[in-house]
Scaffold this motif. Sequence first.
Motif, PDB file in Angstrom:
ATOM      1  N   GLU A 119      46.617 -14.799 -41.639  1.00  0.00           N
ATOM      2  CA  GLU A 119      47.004 -13.396 -41.835  1.00  0.00           C
ATOM      3  C   GLU A 119      46.239 -12.471 -40.885  1.00  0.00           C
ATOM      4  O   GLU A 119      46.711 -11.380 -40.566  1.00  0.00           O
ATOM      5  N   ALA A 120      45.067 -12.933 -40.407  1.00  0.00           N
ATOM      6  CA  ALA A 120      44.276 -12.146 -39.455  1.00  0.00           C
ATOM      7  C   ALA A 120      44.722 -12.363 -38.014  1.00  0.00           C
ATOM      8  O   ALA A 120      44.151 -11.773 -37.096  1.00  0.00           O
ATOM      9  N   GLY A 121      45.707 -13.232 -37.807  1.00  0.00           N
ATOM     10  CA  GLY A 121      46.255 -13.432 -36.470  1.00  0.00           C
ATOM     11  C   GLY A 121      45.830 -14.697 -35.760  1.00  0.00           C
ATOM     12  O   GLY A 121      46.232 -14.932 -34.614  1.00  0.00           O
ATOM     13  N   ILE A 122      45.025 -15.548 -36.383  1.00  0.00           N
ATOM     14  CA  ILE A 122      44.633 -16.805 -35.754  1.00  0.00           C
ATOM     15  C   ILE A 122      45.826 -17.762 -35.775  1.00  0.00           C
ATOM     16  O   ILE A 122      46.452 -17.967 -36.813  1.00  0.00           O
ATOM     17  N   ARG A 123      46.086 -18.370 -34.620  1.00  0.00           N
ATOM     18  CA  ARG A 123      47.242 -19.260 -34.496  1.00  0.00           C
ATOM     19  C   ARG A 123      46.860 -20.669 -34.036  1.00  0.00           C
ATOM     20  O   ARG A 123      47.734 -21.504 -33.814  1.00  0.00           O
ATOM     21  N   GLN A 124      45.553 -20.920 -33.907  1.00  0.00           N
ATOM     22  CA  GLN A 124      45.097 -22.245 -33.481  1.00  0.00           C
ATOM     23  C   GLN A 124      43.971 -22.720 -34.407  1.00  0.00           C
ATOM     24  O   GLN A 124      43.043 -21.952 -34.694  1.00  0.00           O
ATOM     25  N   GLU A 163      54.458 -20.460 -35.743  1.00  0.00           N
ATOM     26  CA  GLU A 163      54.052 -20.859 -34.394  1.00  0.00           C
ATOM     27  C   GLU A 163      52.627 -21.413 -34.335  1.00  0.00           C
ATOM     28  O   GLU A 163      52.123 -21.764 -33.247  1.00  0.00           O
ATOM     29  N   SER A 164      51.950 -21.516 -35.452  1.00  0.00           N
ATOM     30  CA  SER A 164      50.568 -22.002 -35.479  1.00  0.00           C
ATOM     31  C   SER A 164      50.473 -23.427 -34.950  1.00  0.00           C
ATOM     32  O   SER A 164      51.358 -24.252 -35.160  1.00  0.00           O
ATOM     33  N   ARG A 165      49.335 -23.713 -34.296  1.00  0.00           N
ATOM     34  CA  ARG A 165      49.110 -25.020 -33.668  1.00  0.00           C
ATOM     35  C   ARG A 165      47.821 -25.595 -34.235  1.00  0.00           C
ATOM     36  O   ARG A 165      46.798 -24.919 -34.286  1.00  0.00           O
ATOM     37  N   ILE A 166      47.875 -26.869 -34.635  1.00  0.00           N
ATOM     38  CA  ILE A 166      46.758 -27.487 -35.358  1.00  0.00           C
ATOM     39  C   ILE A 166      46.442 -28.850 -34.768  1.00  0.00           C
ATOM     40  O   ILE A 166      47.344 -29.655 -34.526  1.00  0.00           O
ATOM     41  N   THR A 206      51.381 -29.906 -33.911  1.00  0.00           N
ATOM     42  CA  THR A 206      50.205 -30.547 -34.491  1.00  0.00           C
ATOM     43  C   THR A 206      49.900 -31.819 -33.713  1.00  0.00           C
ATOM     44  O   THR A 206      50.772 -32.391 -33.050  1.00  0.00           O
ATOM     45  N   ALA A 207      48.655 -32.249 -33.793  1.00  0.00           N
ATOM     46  CA  ALA A 207      48.236 -33.515 -33.194  1.00  0.00           C
ATOM     47  C   ALA A 207      47.118 -34.092 -34.038  1.00  0.00           C
ATOM     48  O   ALA A 207      46.439 -33.369 -34.777  1.00  0.00           O
ATOM     49  N   ASP A 253      45.015 -24.111 -26.710  1.00  0.00           N
ATOM     50  CA  ASP A 253      44.577 -23.396 -25.515  1.00  0.00           C
ATOM     51  C   ASP A 253      43.190 -22.830 -25.810  1.00  0.00           C
ATOM     52  O   ASP A 253      43.053 -21.837 -26.538  1.00  0.00           O
ATOM     53  N   LEU A 254      42.158 -23.466 -25.252  1.00  0.00           N
ATOM     54  CA  LEU A 254      40.789 -23.069 -25.577  1.00  0.00           C
ATOM     55  C   LEU A 254      40.362 -21.769 -24.907  1.00  0.00           C
ATOM     56  O   LEU A 254      39.214 -21.346 -25.073  1.00  0.00           O
ATOM     57  N   SER A 255      41.269 -21.142 -24.189  1.00  0.00           N
ATOM     58  CA  SER A 255      40.968 -19.800 -23.684  1.00  0.00           C
ATOM     59  C   SER A 255      41.369 -18.740 -24.702  1.00  0.00           C
ATOM     60  O   SER A 255      41.065 -17.558 -24.519  1.00  0.00           O
ATOM     61  N   GLN A 256      42.051 -19.161 -25.775  1.00  0.00           N
ATOM     62  CA  GLN A 256      42.478 -18.267 -26.840  1.00  0.00           C
ATOM     63  C   GLN A 256      41.732 -18.633 -28.130  1.00  0.00           C
ATOM     64  O   GLN A 256      41.294 -19.767 -28.301  1.00  0.00           O
ATOM     65  N   PRO A 257      41.570 -17.677 -29.075  1.00  0.00           N
ATOM     66  CA  PRO A 257      40.793 -17.946 -30.287  1.00  0.00           C
ATOM     67  C   PRO A 257      41.275 -19.169 -31.061  1.00  0.00           C
ATOM     68  O   PRO A 257      42.475 -19.426 -31.176  1.00  0.00           O
ATOM     69  N   VAL A 258      40.301 -19.900 -31.584  1.00  0.00           N
ATOM     70  CA  VAL A 258      40.543 -21.111 -32.366  1.00  0.00           C
ATOM     71  C   VAL A 258      39.702 -21.036 -33.634  1.00  0.00           C
ATOM     72  O   VAL A 258      38.555 -20.576 -33.597  1.00  0.00           O
ATOM     73  N   ALA A 259      40.248 -21.488 -34.750  1.00  0.00           N
ATOM     74  CA  ALA A 259      39.462 -21.637 -35.972  1.00  0.00           C
ATOM     75  C   ALA A 259      38.946 -23.062 -36.033  1.00  0.00           C
ATOM     76  O   ALA A 259      39.732 -24.016 -36.120  1.00  0.00           O
TER      77      ALA A 259
END
Length: 260
Positions: free
Chosen positions: A59-64, A88-91, A116-117, A140-146
């Motif tokens: 909900e805060a916008g994290i997609r990875q 569109e989330s990627r895990i 997913t992978a 994409d490790l240039s974009q935020p990841v949880a």
Amino acid sequence: MDSTKPHPARRYDYWLGGKDNFPADRASADMVAEAFPTIRFAALENRKFLRRAVAYLAEAGIRQFLDIGAGLPTVGNVHEIAQDIAPESRIVYVDNDPIVLAHARTLLDSSPEGATAYLDADLRDPDYILGHPDLARVLDLSQPVALMLVAVMHFITDEHRPYRLVRTLRDALPSGSFLVMTHATSDFLTAEDLAENVAANQRSGVPFQLRSGTEFGEFFTGLELVAPGIASVTSWRPEEWHAHPRQEAVSMLGALARKP
């Protein structure tokens, strides 16, 4: 796969009422339960924390999401929660148990918009995880990841330098990323219960180390904790309608923090 030796993922599956475990896993789990009879509450409340934390992040916008120590598939996997909010989330899931690998096709049931992978890898080798081509294909490790380290770091004893492992993973992620962790703690145990718990874990055949709230907090040095900060998993943004077990019955700390 050596089914004669207990594994944390299969033992956790047993506590959650699953069927993907062996006699060695059940014997080890029962040994821990003798010293800490409410261990199943801890497993269930830990899983509920994971669902709340992933929902908050999505909900805060994290997609990875990078979920290390993913364990066996159960209701409410990270990709199910995240993609329900943002398809569109990627895990990327990481675990080192062959049974988890055998069930990976369940974990890889992604939404069409997302991905997913699953990586067959060990938390103690973060460079291998970060350099894996399947991770680069999905995240994409240039974009935020949880970074999700839920109920896994207490299996990393001090000899394996747990703080360095977490820092290696943190340092590979950009600003705006998050660290999500839960950890078994000694904070809510009496001295007698703590001694009994430590002895039971030593007999169980699975390396295990309880840490205090102060020790747990060191994993978040330099990060911005999300309110309410470090807390029992039962009191971290709980559902108001839900009746929660006592902190002593769960004995698990949780926190979520942002990398500035």
